[in-house]
Design a protein around this motif. Structure first.
Motif, PDB file in Angstrom:
ATOM      1  N   UNK A 167      49.867 -37.345 -33.537  1.00 13.62           N
ATOM      2  CA  UNK A 167      49.448 -35.848 -32.767  1.00 13.62           C
ATOM      3  C   UNK A 167      48.131 -35.339 -33.302  1.00 13.62           C
ATOM      4  N   UNK A 168      47.183 -35.331 -32.357  1.00 12.24           N
ATOM      5  CA  UNK A 168      46.006 -34.797 -32.874  1.00 12.24           C
ATOM      6  C   UNK A 168      45.852 -33.169 -32.653  1.00 12.24           C
ATOM      7  N   UNK A 169      45.199 -32.908 -33.847  1.00 17.19           N
ATOM      8  CA  UNK A 169      45.037 -31.434 -33.964  1.00 17.19           C
ATOM      9  C   UNK A 169      43.584 -30.734 -33.590  1.00 17.19           C
ATOM     10  N   UNK A 170      43.581 -30.114 -32.649  1.00 17.78           N
ATOM     11  CA  UNK A 170      42.286 -29.629 -31.946  1.00 17.78           C
ATOM     12  C   UNK A 170      42.115 -28.038 -32.450  1.00 17.78           C
ATOM     13  N   UNK A 171      40.952 -27.753 -32.926  1.00 16.03           N
ATOM     14  CA  UNK A 171      40.619 -26.564 -33.265  1.00 16.03           C
ATOM     15  C   UNK A 171      39.308 -26.225 -33.253  1.00 16.03           C
ATOM     16  N   UNK A 209      31.608 -15.471 -33.776  1.00 20.27           N
ATOM     17  CA  UNK A 209      31.323 -15.418 -32.261  1.00 20.27           C
ATOM     18  C   UNK A 209      32.494 -16.282 -31.580  1.00 20.27           C
ATOM     19  N   UNK A 210      32.685 -16.074 -30.409  1.00 26.21           N
ATOM     20  CA  UNK A 210      33.794 -16.565 -29.635  1.00 26.21           C
ATOM     21  C   UNK A 210      32.940 -17.858 -28.874  1.00 26.21           C
ATOM     22  N   UNK A 230      41.064 -18.800 -36.869  1.00 25.53           N
ATOM     23  CA  UNK A 230      42.489 -18.202 -37.453  1.00 25.53           C
ATOM     24  C   UNK A 230      43.102 -17.885 -36.110  1.00 25.53           C
ATOM     25  N   UNK A 231      42.664 -17.384 -35.284  1.00 25.90           N
ATOM     26  CA  UNK A 231      43.502 -17.051 -33.786  1.00 25.90           C
ATOM     27  C   UNK A 231      44.129 -18.404 -33.349  1.00 25.90           C
ATOM     28  N   UNK A 259      49.142 -21.837 -33.224  1.00 30.29           N
ATOM     29  CA  UNK A 259      49.958 -23.280 -33.456  1.00 30.29           C
ATOM     30  C   UNK A 259      51.023 -22.716 -34.337  1.00 30.29           C
ATOM     31  N   UNK A 260      50.906 -21.877 -35.232  1.00 24.72           N
ATOM     32  CA  UNK A 260      52.159 -21.539 -36.004  1.00 24.72           C
ATOM     33  C   UNK A 260      53.293 -20.796 -34.926  1.00 24.72           C
ATOM     34  N   UNK A 261      52.825 -20.341 -34.071  1.00 22.61           N
ATOM     35  CA  UNK A 261      53.578 -19.473 -33.393  1.00 22.61           C
ATOM     36  C   UNK A 261      54.245 -20.344 -32.452  1.00 22.61           C
ATOM     37  N   UNK A 262      53.575 -21.513 -31.931  1.00 21.40           N
ATOM     38  CA  UNK A 262      54.276 -22.384 -31.166  1.00 21.40           C
ATOM     39  C   UNK A 262      55.287 -23.300 -31.776  1.00 21.40           C
ATOM     40  N   UNK A 263      55.105 -23.736 -32.927  1.00 18.66           N
ATOM     41  CA  UNK A 263      55.977 -24.520 -33.926  1.00 18.66           C
ATOM     42  C   UNK A 263      57.474 -23.606 -34.084  1.00 18.66           C
TER      43      UNK A 263
END
Length: 294
Positions: free
Chosen positions: A3-7, A37-38, A282-283, A288-292
């Motif tokens: 699985x690829x982690x995209x950040x 900045x976003x 960090x958002x 990602x943590x919440x989805x896990x």
């Protein structure tokens, strides 16, 4: 298939930057306000069973082994005796040498991503200390909060800043940070101020020297200053102006595009972004943590 982690790898602005001294080792003592900045680069991490670290695509003019992304990955791999590797793909948006912290942000995203991908469970304190060896701006990206920075910029206190919209312009040239900090006319004795005073507004002590070294950056500052208070970020080359809302920022961007179509400022690149007191990186990690957990 792994699985690829995209950040995201966000940009930062120095909302002010004062130089209050110079240490015996040659480093300058700073006071600055960092805000995210976003807007920024995106990194994709795919784990490998072997210990190879790859990065695609290569950046023009940068040897892959010297890229901060690869250096950060190898640093973490060696520090923690990791036996697996990673394939990394970079979607580059931030200009190099722009004062937006692109390389430092890339390094921080890499450290935080691989801590997760390699199941290391390291603290941000540890990663920030590790990251400092790669660059003075890496810790603020690791910490992930808008901050008052002192010393060489790594001593950080959370700061609650206003979060306006920004127009950011890159005039199409680079600035060598070392050239600015070694310049004999650089201000090195600004009086220290408090964080509360800095939040009310400040200047960038590098601006006068950067204007001398690169008049095109002065042109961008002067052009943007007609819409608000334009400022240099870091040692440049990017300049920015804070606006009340997105519509104002978009209007300035439209004006610049019209003038470029008329044959002016052809080398300038610009974008609109919102200021963030929590890093988009960090958002994304929290999501990602919440989805896990769900």
């Amino acid at each position: 298939m792994s699985e690829t982690l995209t950040l995201p790898s966000p940009a930062k602005l120095n909302r002010m930057l004062h130089i209050v001294g110079q240490r015996s080792d040659g480093y300058h003592e700073l006071q600055t306000l960092f805000q995210f900045l976003d807007y920024g680069d995106t990194l994709h991490f795919t784990p490998r069973a072997d210990d190879r670290i790859t990065l695609t695509p290569p950046l023009e003019g940068v040897d892959t082994e010297h890229n901060l992304i690869v250096r950060a990955a190898r640093l973490l791999q060696n520090a923690c005796n990791v036996t697996c590797g990673v394939d990394i793909r970079l979607d580059k948006q931030l200009p190099m040498g722009g004062g937006l912290g692109g390389g430092s942000s890339n390094a921080a995203t890499t450290l935080l991503a691989l801590d997760r991908l390699w199941n290391l469970g390291l603290s941000n304190d540890y990663l920030a200390t590790l990251g400092l060896s790669l660059g003075a701006d890496v810790p603020v990206f690791i910490r992930g909060f808008a901050a008052w920075g002192e010393s060489i910029g790594e001593r950080l206190i959370p700061a609650q800043l206003d979060a306006p919209w920004f127009v950011v312009i890159h005039p199409g040239i680079g600035v060598a940070t070392q050239t600015v900090f070694s310049h004999p006319e650089l201000t090195r004795n600004s009086a220290p101020i408090s964080m509360a005073r800095a939040v009310e507004g400040g200047r960038n002590d590098c601006e006068r020297v950067v204007r001398m070294l690169q008049p095109a950056i002065g042109d961008a500052l002067d052009w943007l200053d007609q819409f608000g208070s334009a400022m240099l970020t870091g040692t440049g080359a990017c300049v920015f102006c804070a606006l009340t809302n997105r519509a104002q920022a978009d209007s300035i961007l439209h004006r610049l595009r019209e003038e470029k179509n008329e044959g002016r400022y052809r080398d300038w690149q610009a974008f609109v972004a919102r200021g963030c007191n929590t890093s988009p990186l960090h958002t994304a990690l929290e999501e990602c943590r919440s989805n896990m957990m769900s």
